[in-house]
Write a protein that holds these residues in place. Structure first.
Motif, short mmCIF file in Angstrom:
data_model
loop_
_atom_site.label_atom_id
_atom_site.label_comp_id
_atom_site.label_asym_id
_atom_site.label_seq_id
_atom_site.Cartn_x
_atom_site.Cartn_y
_atom_site.Cartn_z
N ALA A 109 0.80 -1.23 -0.18
CA ALA A 109 -0.04 0.02 0.08
C ALA A 109 0.99 1.26 0.07
N ALA A 110 2.01 1.40 1.01
CA ALA A 110 2.74 2.54 0.84
C ALA A 110 3.35 2.66 -0.57
N LEU A 111 3.93 1.63 -1.06
CA LEU A 111 4.44 1.35 -2.48
C LEU A 111 3.45 2.15 -3.49
N GLU A 112 2.14 1.76 -3.50
CA GLU A 112 1.16 2.19 -4.21
C GLU A 112 1.00 3.83 -4.08
N VAL A 113 1.22 4.52 -3.09
CA VAL A 113 0.89 5.87 -3.09
C VAL A 113 2.27 6.64 -3.01
N ALA A 114 3.45 5.98 -3.12
CA ALA A 114 4.72 6.67 -3.03
C ALA A 114 4.82 7.94 -3.97
N GLY A 115 4.19 7.86 -5.11
CA GLY A 115 4.22 8.99 -5.79
C GLY A 115 3.17 10.13 -5.64
N ILE A 116 2.31 9.88 -4.59
CA ILE A 116 1.31 10.82 -3.97
C ILE A 116 1.86 11.42 -2.74
N VAL A 117 2.24 10.74 -1.86
CA VAL A 117 2.41 11.05 -0.67
C VAL A 117 3.36 10.46 0.04
N ASP A 118 4.28 11.12 0.91
CA ASP A 118 5.29 10.63 1.59
C ASP A 118 5.07 9.90 2.82
N VAL A 119 5.06 8.72 3.04
CA VAL A 119 4.74 7.53 3.94
C VAL A 119 5.78 7.30 5.22
N ASP A 120 5.66 7.95 6.28
CA ASP A 120 6.55 7.96 7.51
C ASP A 120 6.00 6.48 8.26
N LEU A 121 6.51 5.31 8.19
CA LEU A 121 5.84 4.21 8.63
C LEU A 121 6.69 3.67 10.03
N ALA A 122 6.06 3.36 10.96
CA ALA A 122 6.56 2.69 12.13
C ALA A 122 5.63 1.65 12.59
#
Length: 306
Positions: A109-122
Motif C-alpha cells: 500500500a505504501a508503495l502504491e501511493v509513493a508518488g502521491i504522498v510521503d509515508v512515514d511508517l513505524a
C-alpha cells in the motif's frame, strides 16, 4: 530514567526475551543486562523476571512500559518533526501498523501511493491503545484490529480493511492434524501457545471461543512473535490459533486448518475525522492491499525449513 533502557524494556515486553530484545536493538547481552539493571535501580523495582522460555515483565515493568510508550512516542515524533524541518519539506502521512500488517500488506500500500504522498511508517508498540495514537496526534493513520461492537471514538474515523480469519495451528503429529476442519472444543485437552499482550484482540477472540466451549486455554508458552509461536507449536509446546495475516510463511512442522466455527478479527484503519487527501489515498491503498492477502498454502505463501 535512561531512554535507551526504556526502549530495551519495551522490546523485552514485545519479544518475551532479553537476548532477543538485545539483538533487536543491536546490543550485546551484557550491555542489555546492565541497562536493565540500571533501569531497575532507577525505578526501585524489579522490572522483568527470567523464565524458562525467555523473560516476562513484572507488574512494575508493565506499568513502566505502558507509561514509557507514550513518552517514547512523543520523543520519536519530536525527532520526525525536526527531521522534516531540517529537510524543508511538507510533512507526509504518519502511518502506524502492527507487525503482521507490516509483514503482509502495508508495504504494498505504501508503495502504491509513493508518488502521491510521503509515508512515514513505524510499527505500533502494542502497549498503547491504537486510537490514542490518533487522538494524541502521534499518527495520521493507524492500522489496527477492532471489534465491530466497539464504541465510537469522538474524532476518530474507523475504516474496515479486511476480515482476517483465524486458523488452528497444530504440530504435524497432532491427532487432529489430518482433519479438514478443527473444532475449538477438540483442543480442550491441549496446552496452548498464547499471546502475552493484553491489548491484542487475537488473545480475547481465542479466550472467548474457548469459554464458549466450556474451558479456559492452559498456556504451554506465551509469545507475541507469531514466527516464534509457530516454532513453539512445531516443537510441541502447544496448539495455537493464529490470524491468516500471520501465516505468510509456514513452519514445516506446523499444520494449519480452518476452525469449524469461524473466528475472525476485523482489521481497520483509524484516522482523524478531519482527514486529508494524502490520508484518504493511503487508506484506499491499504484496503486494496489488505484484501489481497492469500490463504495459507496458496500462491504467495511459502514454507520455511529454518
Amino acid at each position: 530514567m535512561d531512554v535507551q533502557g526504556l526502549r530495551l524494556l519495551r522490546e523485552i515486553a514485545r519479544l518475551g526475551s532479553i537476548s532477543a530484545a538485545a539483538d533487536a536493538l543491536g546490543y550485546t547481552q551484557s550491555a542489555a543486562s546492565r541497562q536493565l539493571g540500571a533501569l531497575e535501580r532507577a525505578t526501585g523495582h524489579p522490572l522483568a523476571d527470567r523464565t524458562a522460555t525467555g523473560a516476562r515483565l513484572t507488574p512494575a515493568g508493565e506499568i513502566v512500559v505502558r507509561r514509557a510508550d507514550v513518552a517514547l512516542a512523543e520523543l520519536d515524533d519530536i525527532g520526525h518533526e525536526l527531521a522534516r524541518l531540517h529537510a524543508a519539506r511538507p510533512a507526509g502521512v504518519r502511518l502506524r501498523a502492527f507487525t503482521t500488517a507490516v509483514s503482509s500488506f502495508v508495504p504494498a500500500a505504501a508503495l502504491e501511493v509513493a508518488g502521491i504522498v510521503d509515508v512515514d511508517l513505524a510499527i505500533s508498540s502494542g502497549h498503547v491503545p491504537d486510537e490514542a495514537t490518533i487522538t494524541g496526534g502521534h499518527a495520521d493513520v493507524c492500522v489496527s484490529t477492532r471489534d465491530a461492537s466497539a464504541p465510537a471514538i469522538p474524532g476518530v474515523r474507523v475504516v474496515e480493511l479486511r476480515r482476517d480469519p483465524l486458523w488452528a495451528c497444530l504440530p504435524a503429529g497432532h491427532p487432529r492434524a489430518a482433519d479438514e476442519r478443527v473444532a475449538i472444543a477438540d483442543l480442550r485437552g491441549d496446552r496452548w501457545v498464547l499471546t502475552a499482550m493484553t491489548l491484542c484482540v487475537d488473545r480475547s477472540i481465542v479466550a472467548e471461543a474457548c469459554a464458549r466451549n466450556g474451558f479456559a486455554p492452559v498456556a504451554g508458552a506465551r509469545s507475541d512473535d507469531y514466527a516464534a509461536v509457530q516454532g513453539l507449536v512445531a516443537a510441541g509446546a502447544g496448539v495455537a490459533v493464529l490470524p491468516q495475516m500471520a501465516l505468510g510463511t509456514l513452519h514445516p512442522g506446523v499444520v494449519v486448518r480452518p476452525v469449524s466455527v469461524p473466528l475472525v478479527r476485523r482489521v481497520v484503519a483509524l484516522t482523524s475525522t478531519a482527514t486529508t487527501p494524502g490520508v484518504d489515498a493511503l487508506v484506499a491503498a491499504l484496503r486494496t492491499a489488505a484484501r489481497a492477502v492469500p490463504e495459507p498454502g496458496t500462491a504467495g505463501l511459502v514454507a520455511t525449513s529454518r
